[in-house]
Design a protein around this motif. Structure first.
Motif, short mmCIF file in Angstrom:
data_model
loop_
_atom_site.label_atom_id
_atom_site.label_comp_id
_atom_site.label_asym_id
_atom_site.label_seq_id
_atom_site.Cartn_x
_atom_site.Cartn_y
_atom_site.Cartn_z
N ASP A 85 36.26 -14.29 47.60
CA ASP A 85 36.82 -15.51 48.18
C ASP A 85 38.26 -15.34 48.65
O ASP A 85 39.16 -15.00 47.88
CB ASP A 85 36.75 -16.63 47.14
CG ASP A 85 37.22 -17.95 47.71
OD1 ASP A 85 36.57 -18.47 48.63
OD2 ASP A 85 38.25 -18.45 47.24
N ASP A 86 38.48 -15.60 49.94
CA ASP A 86 39.79 -15.41 50.55
C ASP A 86 40.81 -16.40 49.99
O ASP A 86 41.96 -16.02 49.72
CB ASP A 86 39.67 -15.58 52.06
CG ASP A 86 41.00 -15.43 52.78
OD1 ASP A 86 41.50 -14.29 52.86
OD2 ASP A 86 41.53 -16.46 53.27
N ALA A 87 40.42 -17.65 49.80
CA ALA A 87 41.36 -18.66 49.29
C ALA A 87 41.84 -18.30 47.89
O ALA A 87 43.02 -18.46 47.57
CB ALA A 87 40.71 -20.04 49.28
N ALA A 88 40.94 -17.80 47.05
CA ALA A 88 41.33 -17.41 45.70
C ALA A 88 42.28 -16.22 45.73
O ALA A 88 43.28 -16.18 45.00
CB ALA A 88 40.09 -17.07 44.88
N ALA A 89 41.99 -15.24 46.59
CA ALA A 89 42.87 -14.07 46.69
C ALA A 89 44.25 -14.48 47.21
O ALA A 89 45.28 -14.00 46.71
CB ALA A 89 42.23 -13.04 47.61
N HIS A 282 27.28 -22.21 38.33
CA HIS A 282 27.36 -20.77 38.09
C HIS A 282 28.55 -20.16 38.82
O HIS A 282 29.11 -19.16 38.38
CB HIS A 282 26.04 -20.13 38.56
CG HIS A 282 26.00 -18.64 38.52
ND1 HIS A 282 25.80 -17.93 37.37
CD2 HIS A 282 26.11 -17.72 39.52
CE1 HIS A 282 25.78 -16.63 37.64
NE2 HIS A 282 25.97 -16.48 38.93
N LEU A 283 28.93 -20.75 39.96
CA LEU A 283 29.96 -20.19 40.83
C LEU A 283 31.31 -20.78 40.46
O LEU A 283 31.71 -21.84 40.93
CB LEU A 283 29.61 -20.47 42.29
CG LEU A 283 28.25 -19.91 42.73
CD1 LEU A 283 27.93 -20.32 44.16
CD2 LEU A 283 28.19 -18.39 42.58
N LEU A 284 32.05 -20.06 39.61
CA LEU A 284 33.28 -20.61 39.02
C LEU A 284 34.55 -19.89 39.43
O LEU A 284 35.65 -20.38 39.14
CB LEU A 284 33.16 -20.57 37.49
CG LEU A 284 32.15 -21.53 36.87
CD1 LEU A 284 32.02 -21.28 35.37
CD2 LEU A 284 32.57 -22.98 37.12
N MET A 285 34.46 -18.75 40.09
CA MET A 285 35.67 -18.00 40.42
C MET A 285 36.40 -18.67 41.58
O MET A 285 35.86 -18.81 42.67
CB MET A 285 35.33 -16.55 40.78
CG MET A 285 36.57 -15.67 40.95
SD MET A 285 36.17 -13.88 41.03
CE MET A 285 35.49 -13.76 42.69
N GLY A 286 37.63 -19.09 41.32
CA GLY A 286 38.42 -19.79 42.31
C GLY A 286 38.75 -21.20 41.86
O GLY A 286 38.59 -21.56 40.70
N PHE A 287 39.25 -22.01 42.78
CA PHE A 287 39.69 -23.37 42.45
C PHE A 287 39.11 -24.34 43.46
O PHE A 287 38.57 -23.95 44.50
CB PHE A 287 41.22 -23.45 42.46
CG PHE A 287 41.83 -23.03 43.78
CD1 PHE A 287 42.03 -23.95 44.79
CD2 PHE A 287 42.16 -21.70 44.00
CE1 PHE A 287 42.56 -23.57 46.01
CE2 PHE A 287 42.70 -21.31 45.22
CZ PHE A 287 42.90 -22.24 46.22
N GLY A 288 39.21 -25.63 43.14
CA GLY A 288 38.75 -26.66 44.06
C GLY A 288 37.24 -26.85 44.01
O GLY A 288 36.57 -26.36 43.11
N PRO A 289 36.68 -27.60 44.98
CA PRO A 289 35.25 -27.88 44.97
C PRO A 289 34.42 -26.59 44.98
O PRO A 289 34.83 -25.59 45.56
CB PRO A 289 35.04 -28.68 46.27
CG PRO A 289 36.38 -29.29 46.55
CD PRO A 289 37.39 -28.27 46.09
N GLY A 290 33.27 -26.64 44.33
CA GLY A 290 32.38 -25.49 44.29
C GLY A 290 30.97 -25.86 44.70
O GLY A 290 30.64 -27.04 44.90
#
Length: 328
Positions: A85-89, A282-290
């Motif tokens: 995920d680009d936003a997380a990076a 299941h998809l938890l890596m990162g922030f904001g809506p999933g």
């Protein structure tokens, strides 16, 4: 912490479409709306993103103008492939961390085209080792300060690599597995080392009960689990596990408990954090809506949780991730 049985992941059909709680500490539980909320950076104009093609790698290196030496993260997506995920990076780079977002298998669109692996099968661990060596050779990277972060099959891979590489400073595993599973869509192993397939578990997918393939293996003959187990006790740094009890892809909370238990039984000398949420995807890596489900004309895949629960869990989990990194 209370502990439950082990959990695994294996088959293919589930992960073909996957891209990529409460905190239990002692006997306490932290509410899902933990005040530790992460927010998206308002500006990232000072971030540089370098496309990496050295030594066969397909990656993106994120860095900010901050010169203070901090932990560097090797980030891995799940079985959906492509870049993580680009936003997380970018968010981690804005916080002063350097990030190598490594692609190791193509996504469903066939990207990045430079990769040879069209799906997760026979992925050589040496490719990940090369990425670690590339990072440690960078002048701006502390050789003793490289951590690995991954989600789902990427979390499985992060734990696996950490068990072989003694120079990994820490592991962050979102929705992890304790076992090595087979290739996506079957047909062989997911991981190899020195050209040899690593032993793996393989369940039988049941569309009416997607978790059954994992439970059948976890509750089955112990010799099967033992052969496929990742030797997490060989990791030489702290470990952060983040999962959801509502995970509908695989029983990641149960697996996290098993990983923790194995570490305790082996008197693991480093810090272990096992953070779980009750109503999250299941998809938890990162922030904001999933993402909580994926729909196609032929199939609906449920990842678990609600949209509100998933967003709260991702924000809280991301904040805990930054705390964990700050202490490496």
């Amino acid at each position: 912490m209370d502990r439950r049985e082990i959990c695994l992941l294996g088959t293919a059909s589930l992960f073909a479409t996957v891209s990529g709680c409460a905190h239990r500490s002692g006997k306490g539980t932290v509410a899902q709306n933990d005040a530790l909320a992460a927010t998206s950076p308002k500006r990232d104009s000072d971030i540089t993103i370098e496309e990496i093609g050295d030594n066969g790698l397909v990656a993106r290196f994120y860095a900010s103008a901050e010169r203070r030496p901090r932990t560097t993260i090797l980030m891995l997506a799940g079985s959906g492939g492509g870049f993580p995920d680009d936003a997380a990076a970018r968010d981690l780079a804005m916080s002063g961390y350097r990030v190598l977002g490594l692609a190791y298998v193509k996504n469903w669109q066939g990207q990045p085209a430079e990769l040879t692996k069209a799906r997760l099968i026979d992925v050589p661990l040496e490719y990940i080792f090369t990425a670690l060596d590339w990072l440690r050779a960078r002048r701006e990277v502390r050789p003793d300060g490289v951590a690995i972060m991954g989600e789902s099959r990427g979390a499985e891979l992060a734990l696996l690599v950490g068990s072989y590489r003694q120079d990994v400073a820490g592991i962050i595993a979102f929705s992890p597995s304790e076992l090595r599973w087979g290739a996506v869509r079957g047909g062989g192993p997911a991981w190899t080392l020195n050209g040899v397939a690593l032993p793996y578990a393989q369940g039988r997918y049941d569309r009416s009960d997607p978790l059954r393939e994992f439970k059948d293996v976890l509750d089955g003959p112990p010799e099967v689990r033992d052969a496929a187990s990742i030797e997490v006790e060989r990791i030489r740094g702290p470990i952060l596990l983040i999962s959801s009890r509502a995970d509908q892809v695989w029983p990641s909370a149960r697996m996290s408990n098993d990983i923790e238990r194995r570490l305790r039984e082996h008197h693991f000398p480093f810090r272990v954090e096992n953070i779980q949420f009750d109503d999250a995807s299941h998809l938890l890596m990162g922030f904001g809506p999933g993402i909580t489900e994926s729909r196609t004309p032929q199939f609906v895949m449920h990842f678990g949780g609600t949209q509100s629960g998933t967003e709260a869990a991702r924000n809280a989990g991301w904040a805990r991730t930054k705390q964990f990194l700050a202490n490496l």
